[in-house]
Design a protein around this motif. Sequence first.
Motif, PDB file in Angstrom:
ATOM      1  N   MET A   1      49.499  36.592  32.542  1.00 32.06           N
ATOM      2  CA  MET A   1      48.533  37.571  33.040  1.00 32.06           C
ATOM      3  C   MET A   1      47.439  36.852  33.821  1.00 32.06           C
ATOM      4  SD  MET A   1      46.164  40.181  30.833  1.00 32.06           S
ATOM      5  CE  MET A   1      47.553  40.523  29.746  1.00 32.06           C
ATOM      6  N   GLU A   2      47.107  37.354  35.003  1.00 27.33           N
ATOM      7  CA  GLU A   2      46.120  36.720  35.857  1.00 27.33           C
ATOM      8  C   GLU A   2      44.852  37.568  35.951  1.00 27.33           C
ATOM      9  OE1 GLU A   2      47.991  36.223  39.590  1.00 27.33           O
ATOM     10  OE2 GLU A   2      49.551  34.838  38.853  1.00 27.33           O
ATOM     11  N   LEU A   3      43.731  36.887  36.271  1.00 24.32           N
ATOM     12  CA  LEU A   3      42.470  37.605  36.463  1.00 24.32           C
ATOM     13  C   LEU A   3      42.585  38.593  37.622  1.00 24.32           C
ATOM     14  CD1 LEU A   3      39.753  34.822  35.971  1.00 24.32           C
ATOM     15  CD2 LEU A   3      40.253  36.750  34.458  1.00 24.32           C
ATOM     16  N   GLN A   4      43.360  38.217  38.639  1.00 18.61           N
ATOM     17  CA  GLN A   4      43.496  39.113  39.787  1.00 18.61           C
ATOM     18  C   GLN A   4      44.155  40.424  39.369  1.00 18.61           C
ATOM     19  OE1 GLN A   4      42.119  40.158  42.540  1.00 18.61           O
ATOM     20  NE2 GLN A   4      42.528  38.197  43.570  1.00 18.61           N
ATOM     21  N   GLN A   5      45.135  40.358  38.484  1.00 18.81           N
ATOM     22  CA  GLN A   5      45.770  41.578  38.001  1.00 18.81           C
ATOM     23  C   GLN A   5      44.762  42.442  37.247  1.00 18.81           C
ATOM     24  OE1 GLN A   5      48.969  39.583  35.843  1.00 18.81           O
ATOM     25  NE2 GLN A   5      50.477  40.475  37.253  1.00 18.81           N
ATOM     26  N   MET A   6      43.886  41.796  36.471  1.00 17.96           N
ATOM     27  CA  MET A   6      42.841  42.540  35.768  1.00 17.96           C
ATOM     28  C   MET A   6      41.907  43.220  36.759  1.00 17.96           C
ATOM     29  SD  MET A   6      41.746  40.033  32.640  1.00 17.96           S
ATOM     30  CE  MET A   6      42.967  39.370  31.497  1.00 17.96           C
ATOM     31  N   ARG A   7      41.550  42.513  37.816  1.00 14.92           N
ATOM     32  CA  ARG A   7      40.668  43.104  38.830  1.00 14.92           C
ATOM     33  C   ARG A   7      41.320  44.324  39.463  1.00 14.92           C
ATOM     34  NH1 ARG A   7      39.846  37.515  40.120  1.00 14.92           N
ATOM     35  NH2 ARG A   7      37.749  36.836  39.493  1.00 14.92           N
ATOM     36  N   TYR A   8      42.609  44.221  39.757  1.00 12.45           N
ATOM     37  CA  TYR A   8      43.322  45.349  40.349  1.00 12.45           C
ATOM     38  C   TYR A   8      43.328  46.546  39.396  1.00 12.45           C
ATOM     39  CZ  TYR A   8      45.196  42.103  43.876  1.00 12.45           C
ATOM     40  OH  TYR A   8      45.350  41.200  44.897  1.00 12.45           O
ATOM     41  N   ALA A   9      43.597  46.278  38.110  1.00 16.55           N
ATOM     42  CA  ALA A   9      43.651  47.367  37.136  1.00 16.55           C
ATOM     43  C   ALA A   9      42.303  48.057  37.000  1.00 16.55           C
ATOM     44  CB  ALA A   9      44.118  46.836  35.783  1.00 16.55           C
ATOM     45  N   VAL A  10      41.242  47.281  36.950  1.00 15.49           N
ATOM     46  CA  VAL A  10      39.896  47.856  36.852  1.00 15.49           C
ATOM     47  C   VAL A  10      39.579  48.681  38.093  1.00 15.49           C
ATOM     48  CG1 VAL A  10      37.435  47.304  36.788  1.00 15.49           C
ATOM     49  CG2 VAL A  10      39.022  46.088  35.282  1.00 15.49           C
ATOM     50  N   ALA A  11      39.928  48.167  39.256  1.00 13.17           N
ATOM     51  CA  ALA A  11      39.660  48.892  40.507  1.00 13.17           C
ATOM     52  C   ALA A  11      40.410  50.225  40.538  1.00 13.17           C
ATOM     53  CB  ALA A  11      40.055  48.034  41.701  1.00 13.17           C
ATOM     54  N   ILE A  12      41.671  50.231  40.109  1.00 14.87           N
ATOM     55  CA  ILE A  12      42.440  51.480  40.098  1.00 14.87           C
ATOM     56  C   ILE A  12      41.823  52.481  39.135  1.00 14.87           C
ATOM     57  CG2 ILE A  12      44.667  52.511  39.515  1.00 14.87           C
ATOM     58  CD1 ILE A  12      45.940  49.810  40.354  1.00 14.87           C
ATOM     59  N   ALA A  13      41.416  52.006  37.959  1.00 21.02           N
ATOM     60  CA  ALA A  13      40.816  52.899  36.975  1.00 21.02           C
ATOM     61  C   ALA A  13      39.525  53.512  37.498  1.00 21.02           C
ATOM     62  CB  ALA A  13      40.548  52.137  35.682  1.00 21.02           C
ATOM     63  N   GLU A  14      38.740  52.729  38.204  1.00 23.05           N
ATOM     64  CA  GLU A  14      37.459  53.224  38.690  1.00 23.05           C
ATOM     65  C   GLU A  14      37.607  54.088  39.937  1.00 23.05           C
ATOM     66  OE1 GLU A  14      34.691  49.568  36.963  1.00 23.05           O
ATOM     67  OE2 GLU A  14      35.079  49.695  39.111  1.00 23.05           O
ATOM     68  N   GLU A  15      38.549  53.745  40.791  1.00 22.11           N
ATOM     69  CA  GLU A  15      38.748  54.503  42.029  1.00 22.11           C
ATOM     70  C   GLU A  15      39.680  55.693  41.836  1.00 22.11           C
ATOM     71  OE1 GLU A  15      37.133  54.003  44.706  1.00 22.11           O
ATOM     72  OE2 GLU A  15      36.199  52.079  44.229  1.00 22.11           O
ATOM     73  N   GLN A  16      40.510  55.642  40.752  1.00 23.61           N
ATOM     74  CA  GLN A  16      41.523  56.677  40.502  1.00 23.61           C
ATOM     75  C   GLN A  16      42.434  56.867  41.706  1.00 23.61           C
ATOM     76  OE1 GLN A  16      39.144  60.087  39.163  1.00 23.61           O
ATOM     77  NE2 GLN A  16      39.498  59.469  37.045  1.00 23.61           N
TER      78      GLN A  16
END
Length: 301
Positions: A1-16
Amino acid sequence: MELQQMRYAVAIAEEQSFTRAAERCFVVQSALSRQIKSLESELGVTLFARTSRKVEVTPAGEAFVKQARLCLQAAERAKVAAAAAHGEIRGSLTIGVIPTVTAVDVAAVLGAFRRSYPEVSVHVRTGGSDDFLRRIAAGTLDVGFLGLAEAVTPQGVRTRELSREHLVAVLPVDHRLAGRRRLRLEDLADEPFVDFPAGSSGREQSDLAFDRAGLRREVSFEVNTAELLTGLVRQGLGAALVAPSVAREVPGCACIPVSDGPVRVEYLAWDSFNPSPAAQAFVDSVPVPQPRSPSLTATTT
């Protein structure tokens, strides 16, 4: 698991939205989608339920995103701490400022801080003291300027007292009490009042004072800013209790000391556990105001 994947997941959750998340992360949507699919495969759960029209975070996704935010914050804190060890203060700083700060010149403090620490990204938020206390405790706000009733002690944060002053009565210049040199709360009990919203820290100061005096009052207008509050007083719509420094700037009104009136305390508040280097630098940069007289001679402006 990479930090970049975490950033993507957070962005999707916030932007929907996968599209908006990709734009926010400066990556093509197909690459972002592949990374999320790979992450879901690694975790063995579905993080996002998506159709062609909308994206929803699954319960597993909500749990993951919550922890991902903490990991990203920790990673950012690690970089900032490493820089601070070499004497360089960087990172981000979020500051909460109530609309009625009078103890310090916030703009001047921010200007001096930026000149001293140009690598720090500063974000200023306005709001109420109670909200700022919750956000500091939750880690979403670094520093806050607060205004609280004398009887209220901030909990869960570190504080520095900036000022302590008796609120004064502000009345229309033609009011029957405008010529008095000093008042008591009982003199004002039958007057309609203009005040901040019920339950707010700005309102609590006066409510506690009237309760302590065994008096009841009617608040006819509830407002969110000191400017509108004093403007309504000037229109003859009610009386108000405000800080002396605010009262001095109100044209067309009488400002009269109240001997048993509320005392307002301004604080600088920050994380009690582990403030960031930028937050600590900002706290250290806020000057300690000189003591000033708690009373105000009755004036008419």
